[in-house]
Design an enzyme around this catalytic site. Structure first.
Site, mmCIF file in Angstrom:
data_model
loop_
_atom_site.group_PDB
_atom_site.id
_atom_site.type_symbol
_atom_site.label_atom_id
_atom_site.label_comp_id
_atom_site.label_asym_id
_atom_site.label_seq_id
_atom_site.Cartn_x
_atom_site.Cartn_y
_atom_site.Cartn_z
ATOM 1 N N SER A 162 0.752 -1.365 -0.162
ATOM 2 C CA SER A 162 0.468 0.072 0.233
ATOM 3 C C SER A 162 0.907 1.341 0.036
ATOM 4 O O SER A 162 1.849 1.074 0.652
ATOM 5 C CB SER A 162 -0.901 0.079 1.007
ATOM 6 O OG SER A 162 -1.144 1.134 1.111
ATOM 7 N N TYR A 187 1.390 -0.101 10.841
ATOM 8 C CA TYR A 187 0.319 -0.098 9.350
ATOM 9 C C TYR A 187 1.455 0.212 8.483
ATOM 10 O O TYR A 187 1.375 -1.100 7.879
ATOM 11 C CB TYR A 187 -0.810 0.637 9.197
ATOM 12 C CG TYR A 187 -0.861 0.282 8.097
ATOM 13 C CD1 TYR A 187 -1.779 -1.081 7.548
ATOM 14 C CD2 TYR A 187 -1.557 1.075 7.065
ATOM 15 C CE1 TYR A 187 -2.567 -1.005 6.189
ATOM 16 C CE2 TYR A 187 -1.819 0.708 5.396
ATOM 17 C CZ TYR A 187 -2.881 -0.500 5.447
ATOM 18 O OH TYR A 187 -3.293 -0.235 4.072
#
Length: 324
Positions: A162, A187
């Site tokens: 991502s 994350y």
């Protein structure tokens, strides 16, 4: 063997392409694919496209009954569902053992399942949950399935990363957040780990014909946002106060396209170890450039030394390494 250069191939596809469009004309009959989290969001779009191209697909899921119902509702009753909890190494090993016992090879492994910006939680031997679920579980799964991946050569492994990787490199001094937790930094580290995993797996697997790719699917509103308060998504500009999604976001079908492209594109034959976005190999991020936060891949996410360190660290934590 070295990784492919991080430069666009001018694939002919782009951010608006869908998974079905990417697979148009590609025949996957007789091929076996495994897609983690393949029953919601990007995952079910990926599975639908692969099945449409003729692949036989297995979806490992933490909640098999929920997965079965979702796939059946989509008309994907032929897709096999198996129990797998990525946060539990015993569960990962049990799934891999069951699959290997069938004697089937794996042509495509798409490590799609993930959690994002989750509250602090510990799994396994006290591992931070985003790192453990998004990276370590998939690391273990891929290594345990290695005999099936390497059986005939030509298999591809796709790791979903991502632009979140831009939020943090690997925290070499404290990867498990013992000294304070930040959900977005955690994350970011996990998404960097997904990219570095592909870099190192490609180096190790290429001699046996297995190539690996990391992909950024794009911004998409799916169940991945389940841990985010609505107010936070509004403040970030993802949705309006009325719940209207930012038009720069992709649809789930568009978001699944880069995964299916990386898993099947003839353009990638003999290539690997790269970070892809918008159905092409991404360019390296230009630091401080106008698009630095939203496109391209940062150097820390494709660094070979960091990739080698992460692989050794993951092997030490899990006790699993197909290449030891």
């Amino acid at each position: 063997m070295t990784n492919t250069a991080q430069h666009s191939l001018h694939s002919g596809f782009g951010p608006g392409s869908t998974a079905a469009e990417v697979l148009d004309g590609i025949d996957l009959a007789g091929r076996t694919a495994i897609v983690t989290g393949g029953y919601s969001g990007l995952g079910i779009e990926t599975v639908d496209a692969l099945v449409g191209a003729g692949a036989r697909v297995t979806v490992p899921a933490r909640r098999p009954d929920v997965a079965r119902a979702a796939l059946d509702a989509r008309g994907l009753g032929a897709v096999a569902v198996e129990e797998l909890d990525l946060a539990d190494l015993a569960s990962v090993r049990a799934f891999a053992d069951r699959f290997l016992a069938t004697g089937r090879s794996v042509d495509i492994l798409i490590n799609n399942a993930a959690i994002m910006a989750a509250p602090e939680a510990r799994v396994g031997d006290g591992w931070e949950s985003q790192f453990a679920t998004n990276h370590l579980g998939h690391y273990a799964l891929t290594n345990l399935l290695w005999p099936a991946l390497a059986a005939h050569g030509g298999a591809r492994v796709v790791a979903l990363s991502s632009t979140g990787h831009k939020l943090s490199g690997i925290r070499f001094d404290d990867p498990q957040f013992r000294a304070g937790y930040d959900k977005w930094v955690a994350y970011g580290q996990a998404k960097t780990a997904n990219s570095l995993f592909a870099v190192q797996l490609d180096l190790l697997g290429a001699p046996q014909g297995v190539r690996a790719f990391a992909v950024h699917p794009g911004g998409i509103m799916t169940d991945l946002q389940r841990h985010l308060p609505r107010a936070e998504m509004v403040a970030s500009g993802w949705i309006t106060e009325d719940g209207v999604v930012n038009p720069r976001f992709k649809s789930p079908a568009q978001g699944a396209a880069t995964s299916t492209w990386a898993a099947t594109s003839p353009l990638l034959a003999g290539r690997g170890g790269v970070y892809c976005e918008d159905c092409d190999i991404a360019e390296a991020t230009v630091p401080d450039g106008p698009d630095a936060r939203v496109s391209g891949v940062n150097a820390h996410a494709i660094d070979p030394d960091a990739a080698a360190w992460l692989w050794a660290y993951s092997a030490r934590l899990t006790g699993i390494n197909a290449f030891a």
